[in-house]
Design a protein around this motif. Structure first.
Motif, short mmCIF file in Angstrom:
data_model
loop_
_atom_site.label_atom_id
_atom_site.label_comp_id
_atom_site.label_asym_id
_atom_site.label_seq_id
_atom_site.Cartn_x
_atom_site.Cartn_y
_atom_site.Cartn_z
N HIS A 5 0.83 -1.21 0.00
CA HIS A 5 0.00 0.00 0.00
C HIS A 5 0.86 1.26 0.00
O HIS A 5 0.48 2.28 -0.58
CB HIS A 5 -0.98 -0.02 1.18
CG HIS A 5 -0.32 0.04 2.53
ND1 HIS A 5 -0.04 1.22 3.16
CD2 HIS A 5 0.12 -0.93 3.35
CE1 HIS A 5 0.53 0.97 4.32
NE2 HIS A 5 0.65 -0.33 4.47
N ARG A 12 0.98 4.23 -2.92
CA ARG A 12 0.83 5.67 -2.64
C ARG A 12 1.94 6.51 -3.24
O ARG A 12 1.77 7.70 -3.45
CB ARG A 12 0.79 5.90 -1.12
CG ARG A 12 -0.54 5.46 -0.55
CD ARG A 12 -0.55 5.62 0.94
NE ARG A 12 -1.67 4.86 1.49
CZ ARG A 12 -1.93 4.78 2.79
NH1 ARG A 12 -1.16 5.41 3.64
NH2 ARG A 12 -2.95 4.08 3.22
N HIS A 72 -8.58 6.69 -2.90
CA HIS A 72 -8.63 6.59 -1.44
C HIS A 72 -7.38 7.18 -0.79
O HIS A 72 -7.45 7.89 0.20
CB HIS A 72 -8.81 5.12 -1.07
CG HIS A 72 -8.64 4.81 0.37
ND1 HIS A 72 -7.43 4.40 0.90
CD2 HIS A 72 -9.49 4.88 1.40
CE1 HIS A 72 -7.58 4.23 2.19
NE2 HIS A 72 -8.81 4.50 2.52
N ARG A 95 -4.74 -3.51 -1.41
CA ARG A 95 -3.37 -3.09 -1.11
C ARG A 95 -2.78 -2.32 -2.27
O ARG A 95 -2.09 -1.31 -2.08
CB ARG A 95 -2.50 -4.32 -0.82
CG ARG A 95 -2.83 -4.98 0.51
CD ARG A 95 -2.24 -6.36 0.59
NE ARG A 95 -0.79 -6.32 0.70
CZ ARG A 95 -0.01 -7.38 0.51
NH1 ARG A 95 -0.56 -8.54 0.19
NH2 ARG A 95 1.28 -7.28 0.63
N VAL A 119 -4.52 0.86 0.19
CA VAL A 119 -5.23 0.63 1.46
C VAL A 119 -4.34 -0.24 2.35
O VAL A 119 -3.91 -1.31 1.94
CB VAL A 119 -6.57 -0.09 1.22
CG1 VAL A 119 -7.26 -0.38 2.54
CG2 VAL A 119 -7.47 0.74 0.32
N SER A 120 -4.09 0.23 3.56
CA SER A 120 -3.32 -0.58 4.49
C SER A 120 -4.24 -1.58 5.17
O SER A 120 -5.19 -1.21 5.86
CB SER A 120 -2.65 0.32 5.54
OG SER A 120 -2.29 -0.47 6.66
N ARG A 142 -4.18 -1.48 9.09
CA ARG A 142 -4.86 -0.30 9.63
C ARG A 142 -6.37 -0.42 9.47
O ARG A 142 -7.14 -0.16 10.40
CB ARG A 142 -4.35 0.94 8.91
CG ARG A 142 -4.67 2.24 9.60
CD ARG A 142 -4.16 3.41 8.74
NE ARG A 142 -5.30 4.20 8.29
CZ ARG A 142 -5.79 5.23 8.96
NH1 ARG A 142 -5.25 5.59 10.10
NH2 ARG A 142 -6.83 5.90 8.52
#
Lengths: 264, 238, 377
Positions: free
Chosen positions: A77, A81, A108, C265, C269-270, C273
Motif C-alpha cells: 500500500h 501511494r 482513497h 493493497r 489501502v493498508s 490499519r
C-alpha cells in the motif's frame, strides 16, 4: 531521441519461491512518459516482475528505485501511494460494489477528509466526494460515454470489456506516475482487443507524462502501443529493444515468437 | 462384545453425518466466500449440540460412558502411568498411522492431496471432485468420532457440550502443527497437551487455567509462525 | 406530494399497530387475527408489485418525515406496552442488540473480519462496569462510558498481531477467546467467580434514578421505560454513526479489503490499519451494549456472555443482511422478541438461531434487507 530522466530503475531483481528461481537478475529502466512492452512465454516471470514491483512479493535480491527512492522494505500500500498503479490479469474488481466505488477506491490514498468529517462535519466529506465522482465520471466517459450514467450500478452487471475499462480507470484515478497493465487483452476477442488498443491510445493522449509497462501476449497490441519491448524467458531478460529488433531476435523467436511466426 | 460393534457403528454414522453436513452446508456455498462456509458449519454444529440437549432424554446432564479399558497402572521412576492412558495413546497413534497411510499411499489419498492443492487441475486430471470431498469429510468426521469415544473412555462420561472445546483445540493443534500436514496435527496435539499439563502442574490452581495458557501459546504461534511448525509457507497466486 | 406523506405515515402506523397487537394479543382469536393481518400485509407488499414500488418511492422522497414519524412511534412504544413491563424490557434488549449488531456488522459485514467473540467483548464491557461501580465505587453512567474502552483495549492488544493472518485463523482464535474469557471469569477471584458481580447500582442521570417510574404525557410507565429511552438514544446514535462511517472512505476501503485484499493493497489501502479500525470501532459498540446490559439488569455472571450469545449476535446480522445498516435494526427487532413472544419456542431458541443462520446463508445470503449501493448523499 532525447534522453528523459528515468522514472524506474530495476537492477538485478531476483525472486525465489522455495528452490525455484522465478525472476533471475532482471534489469529494466523506464523513462518518464515511456511505454514499455513486456513479452515472454507463460511462466517466464512477467507477472512475478509486476508483483515484485508493487510490493506483493519480497525480492530475494536486487534493487528497485522509483522516483529516486528505493522501494525495498515498503509494503504494497505504501508503494501504491508513491504512484505505482496496476491492473491484474484476472479481473480483481469487487463485483458487489458499484462502478463508482470500484474506481473511487483508487483515489482513497489521496483523500483529504477523515473520520471526524465522515460523521460530524459531513458536508466536507460530501463535497470532496462530489468532486471525486465528477472526476471518475470524466475518466469513464473517455472510454465509453454510457458508463458514467451506470455509475451506481454494481460492477457485476457490466460486460467484460467495460469491467476491464473500470479496472483501468481505478488505476488511473490514483493519478499514478507509473501504470502496470497485466495482459489487458486476456480473454478478449479481436474486436474487443481493437477497442482496448483505442482505449490505451486515449490514455496516452490524456496523460502524456504517464509511464506504462504492459504485459501482453497479443503482438499487435505490443507493436501498437509500446516504444520499447523487453522479452523474458525462464525468469531472465533475454532481449530488449524496439519491436522490430525483438521480433528479429534469435533467442526470442526460439523462446516465444517461434509459434507466432509459424502461424503468421 | 456388542460394544466394539457399537463403536464401529458410531464412527461410521458420524462419518456419514459429516458427509451429509458437507452436502447441506459446504458444497452449496462453494462459490460464496469461504468465511460463509465457516459460519454455516459453526451454526450447524450449534444445531446438532442443541438437538442433543433438547431431544435426548435429560440431555443437559452428563451421561455415564461404559468403562472398557483396564484400570490401574504402574510406576516408572516416580511417574504414575495408567493402563488406560497407554491404550488411548496406542489407539491415537494407530489412527494417525492409518490416516497417513490413506493420505499418502492410496489412490483416494492422492486425489485428496491433489484437490487440496489445485481443485481445478485435479478435476481435469480425472479426479472426481465430489467423491473426494465426500471421502475427506467422512474421514475427518469419523476421526472426530474416534476422538469422542476415546474421550468418553478416559473421563467415563460424556456431555453434549464436550465437542466444541474439542473442536477448537483440535483446530488449534492442527494450526500450530501446520495445516495440511498429518504429522503437524500430531506435533501440534502433543504440544497442546504438554502445555496444558505443564500449566496445570506449575501454576497455582493451574488445572482451571490450563486451556487459557494453551490457547495463549496458540495465539503466539499464529503471530510468529503462522504457517505452523511443519507447514510450508503458502504463496498466493495473483 | 402530500400523497407520499400520507402513505409513509399510514404504512408506519400500520406496522406499529401490528407490532403492538402482535405483542399484546392474549386470546387465541386476537393473536390469530393479528398473525393473519401481518401475513396479509406482507403478502400485499410482496405480491402487488405497484404497491411495493410506490411505497419504496414514497419513503425515498420523504426520508426526513419517515424518520421523524419513526422516532415518534419509537418514543410512544412504552406507552402502548405499559400494561406489560416485561415487554418494555424485551424492547430494550432488542435495542441493545441493535447497538451490538451495528458494531459486529462493521467487523463481519463491512470489513470481513470474522469476530465470533462478540459475547466476550460485550462481557468485557459488562464486567468493567461491574468492577468500576461495585469495587471502585464509580457512578454508573461514568462506568458505562468507560467500560467499552476496556473491550477496545483488550481487543486491540490481543488481536492486532493476528488481524493480518488470513483465512479462518482469526475466526478460530476469537472462538478460543470466548472460552478463555469464560474460564477466567469463572475462576478469577476479583470477578466473583461463577456468581459474578451483583448489586451493580442503577443509572442515575441529572438526579433521576432509573428505578423510579417515569411519567410521560401524564401516564406512569414501568421503570424499565427509563432504560428503554436510554437504549433508544444509544441505538439511534450508534446506527447514525455507523451509517455515516459505512458511507465514507472508511466503509469503501473496508468493503474493498473484504472483497479483495490484494486489489485493496495495490490501491494504497493498508490492510492492518483498516482491519484494526474496523475491529476497534466494532468492539467499542459491542462493549457499549454489554456495559449497558450490566447496569440494566444489575448483575453480570459468566453464563450471560458464553459462546451461544456470540452466535445470537451473528444471527442478527445474517438475518438482517450482512453489511446492511437497516438490516441490523430489522434483524435485532425480529430475532430478540420472537422467542419471547412464543414462550414454547424459548427452549429451542439457540437451535432456531442456528437453523436460521444456515437457512439464510443457503437461500438468502444477502439477508432480509440487503445492503444497498453507496450513494454519498
Amino acid at each position: 531521441m532525447s534522453v528523459s530522466p528515468s522514472l524506474l530503475e530495476v537492477a538485478g531483481l531476483t525472486v525465489r519461491f522455495g528452490g525455484l528461481v522465478a525472476l533471475d537478475g532482471v534489469d529494466v529502466v523506464v523513462a518518464e512518459g515511456e511505454t514499455v512492452g513486456v513479452i515472454g512465454p507463460n511462466g517466464s516471470g512477467k507477472t512475478t516482475f509486476f508483483n515484485a514491483l508493487t510490493g506483493l512479493l519480497v525480492p530475494a535480491a536486487g534493487e528497485i528505485v522509483f522516483l529516486g527512492r528505493r522501494l525495498a522494505g515498503l509494503e504494497a500500500h505504501a508503494i501504491a501511494r508513491l504512484g505505482i498503479a496496476r491492473t491484474f490479469q484476472a479481473s480483481r474488481l469487487c463485483l458487489a460494489l458499484s462502478v463508482f466505488d470500484n474506481i473511487l477506491i483508487g483515489m482513497h490514498a489521496g483523500r483529504r477528509t477523515g473520520v471526524v468529517d465522515f460523521v460530524v462535519r459531513r458536508g466536507r466529506f460530501l463535497g470532496e466526494m462530489r468532486t471525486a465522482i465528477e472526476r471518475v465520471s470524466h475518466l469513464l466517459a473517455l472510454f465509453n460515454g454510457d458508463l458514467p450514467r451506470r455509475g451506481f450500478e454494481r460492477v457485476g452487471q457490466l460486460p467484460q470489456i467495460d469491467r476491464r475499462r473500470v479496472e483501468i480507470c481505478r488505476a488511473l484515478a490514483a493519478e499514478p506516475k507509473l501504470l502496470l497493465l497485466d495482459e489487458p487483452s486476456a480473454g478478449m476477442n479481436p474486436e474487443e482487443t481493437a477497442e482496448l488498443m483505442r482505449d490505451l491510445q486515449i490514455v496516452r493522449e490524456e496523460m502524456p507524462g504517464l509511464s506504462v509497462i504492459i504485459i501482453e501476449h497479443d503482438m499487435f497490441v505490443i507493436e501498437g502501443v509500446s516504444q520499447r519491448v523487453v522479452a523474458f524467458n525462464y525468469g531472465r531478460k533475454i532481449a530488449e529493444g524496439s519491436f522490430a529488433e525483438i521480433a528479429g531476435h534469435e533467442e526470442v523467436r526460439e523462446a516465444y515468437l517461434g509459434k507466432e511466426a509459424a502461424r503468421a | 462384545m456388542a460394544l466394539p460393534l457399537t463403536f464401529a457403528a458410531s464412527i461410521l454414522v458420524t462419518g456419514l453425518v459429516g458427509v451429509a453436513a458437507e452436502r447441506v452446508c459446504v458444497k452449496p456455498l462453494a462459490r460464496a466466500s469461504p468465511l460463509m462456509t465457516l459460519l454455516a458449519t459453526l451454526s450447524l454444529g450449534l444445531v446438532i449440540r442443541e438437538s442433543v440437549l433438547i431431544f435426548y432424554p435429560r440431555g443437559a446432564d452428563p451421561k455415564p460412558f461404559p468403562q472398557l479399558l483396564p484400570q490401574g497402572g504402574f510406576e516408572v521412576g516416580g511417574v504414575a502411568i495408567r493402563y488406560e492412558s497407554l491404550v488411548i495413546l496406542g489407539i491415537g497413534l494407530a489412527a494417525m498411522v492409518a490416516v497417513d497411510r490413506v493420505i499418502n499411499r492410496t489412490k483416494m489419498g492422492a486425489a485428496i492431496r491433489a484437490v487440496a492443492q489445485e481443485p481445478e487441475a485435479a478435476q481435469m486430471m480425472g479426479v472426481n471432485l465430489d467423491r473426494t470431498v465426500d471421502a475427506t469429510f467422512f474421514l475427518g468426521s469419523g476421526l472426530a468420532a474416534v476422538a469422542g469415544i476415546l474421550s468418553g473412555l478416559y473421563y467415563s462420561e460424556i456431555h453434549f457440550i464436550m465437542g466444541i472445546t474439542g473442536g477448537v483445540i483440535g483446530f488449534s493443534a492442527a494450526a500450530i502443527g501446520g495445516l495440511g500436514n498429518v504429522y503437524g496435527a500430531i506435533v501440534g496435539g502433543l504440544l497442546f497437551g504438554v502445555l496444558q499439563t505443564t500449566a496445570a502442574a506449575l501454576i497455582p490452581r493451574g488445572s482451571e487455567f490450563r486451556d487459557v495458557v494453551a490457547f495463549a501459546v496458540v495465539m503466539l504461534f499464529l503471530v510468529f509462525k503462522p504457517s505452523g511448525i511443519l507447514g510450508e509457507k503458502s504463496v498466493e497466486r495473483v | 406530494m402530500s400523497h407520499d406523506l400520507a402513505l409513509v405515515w399510514l404504512a408506519e402506523a400500520a406496522v406499529f399497530t401490528l407490532v403492538v397487537a402482535g405483542i399484546l394479543a392474549e386470546r387465541p382469536w386476537a393473536l390469530g387475527a393479528t398473525g393473519a393481518a401481518i401475513v396479509a400485509a406482507g403478502a400485499l407488499v410482496r405480491f402487488v408489485p405497484r404497491l411495493g414500488t410506490t411505497l419504496a418511492g414514497a419513503f425515498a422522497r420523504r426520508r426526513p418525515a419517515a424518520l421523524g414519524a419513526g422516532v415518534v412511534l419509537a418514543l410512544a412504544l412504552p406507552l402502548a406496552l405499559r400494561s406489560s413491563p416485561y415487554w418494555t424490557f424485551v424492547a430494550t434488549l432488542a435495542l441493545l442488540y441493535v447497538t451490538i449488531g451495528q458494531g459486529l456488522n462493521l467487523q463481519i459485514g463491512t470489513a470481513g473480519v470474522i469476530n465470533l467473540a462478540g459475547a466476550a467483548f460485550a462481557g468485557l464491557g459488562g464486567y468493567s462496569v461491574g468492577l468500576l461501580t461495585v469495587a471502585a465505587g464509580w457512578p454508573s453512567w461514568l462506568a458505562v462510558l468507560v467500560g467499552p474502552w476496556v473491550a477496545v483495549a483488550v481487543g486491540t492488544i490481543l488481536f492486532v498481531p493476528i488481524l493480518k493472518t488470513r483465512g479462518h485463523y482469526l475466526a478460530l482464535v476469537t472462538i478460543a477467546f470466548v472460552f478463555i474469557f469464560n474460564i477466567l471469569m469463572n475462576n478469577l477471584e476479583f470477578t466473583g467467580g461463577p456468581q459474578g458481580i451483583k448489586n451493580i447500582p442503577t443509572l442515575r442521570l441529572l438526579g433521576h434514578a432509573f428505578t423510579t417510574k417515569p411519567v410521560l404525557a401524564g401516564v406512569e410507565l414501568p421503570s424499565h421505560a427509563n432504560f428503554y429511552y436510554a437504549a433508544l438514544v444509544m441505538a439511534g446514535l450508534t446506527t447514525w454513526v455507523l451509517r455515516r462511517l459505512h458511507d465514507s472512505w472508511l466503509g469503501l476501503a473496508l468493503n474493498t479489503l473484504r472483497d479483495d485484499e490484494i486489489a485493496a493493497r495495490c490501491c494504497g489501502v493498508s490492510i492492518t490499519r483498516g482491519k484494526l479500525l474496523a475491529f476497534s470501532i466494532g468492539n467499542f459498540f459491542i462493549g457499549l451494549g454489554g456495559a449497558f446490559y450490566a447496569v440494566m439488569v444489575g448483575f453480570v455472571s459468566p453464563p450471560d456472555f458464553d459462546f451461544g450469545y456470540s452466535l445470537v449476535m451473528l444471527s442478527v446480522i445474517i438475518i438482517g443482511g450482512v453489511d446492511s445498516i437497516p438490516g441490523v435494526v430489522l434483524g435485532a427487532c425480529l430475532l430478540v422478541p420472537l422467542p419471547e413472544r412464543f414462550r414454547f419456542l424459548h427452549e429451542y431458541r439457540l437451535l432456531l438461531y442456528g437453523v436460521v443462520i444456515v437457512v439464510m446463508l443457503l437461500y438468502r445470503p444477502q439477508g432480509l434487507w440487503p445492503a444497498q449501493v453507496r450513494r454519498y448523499r
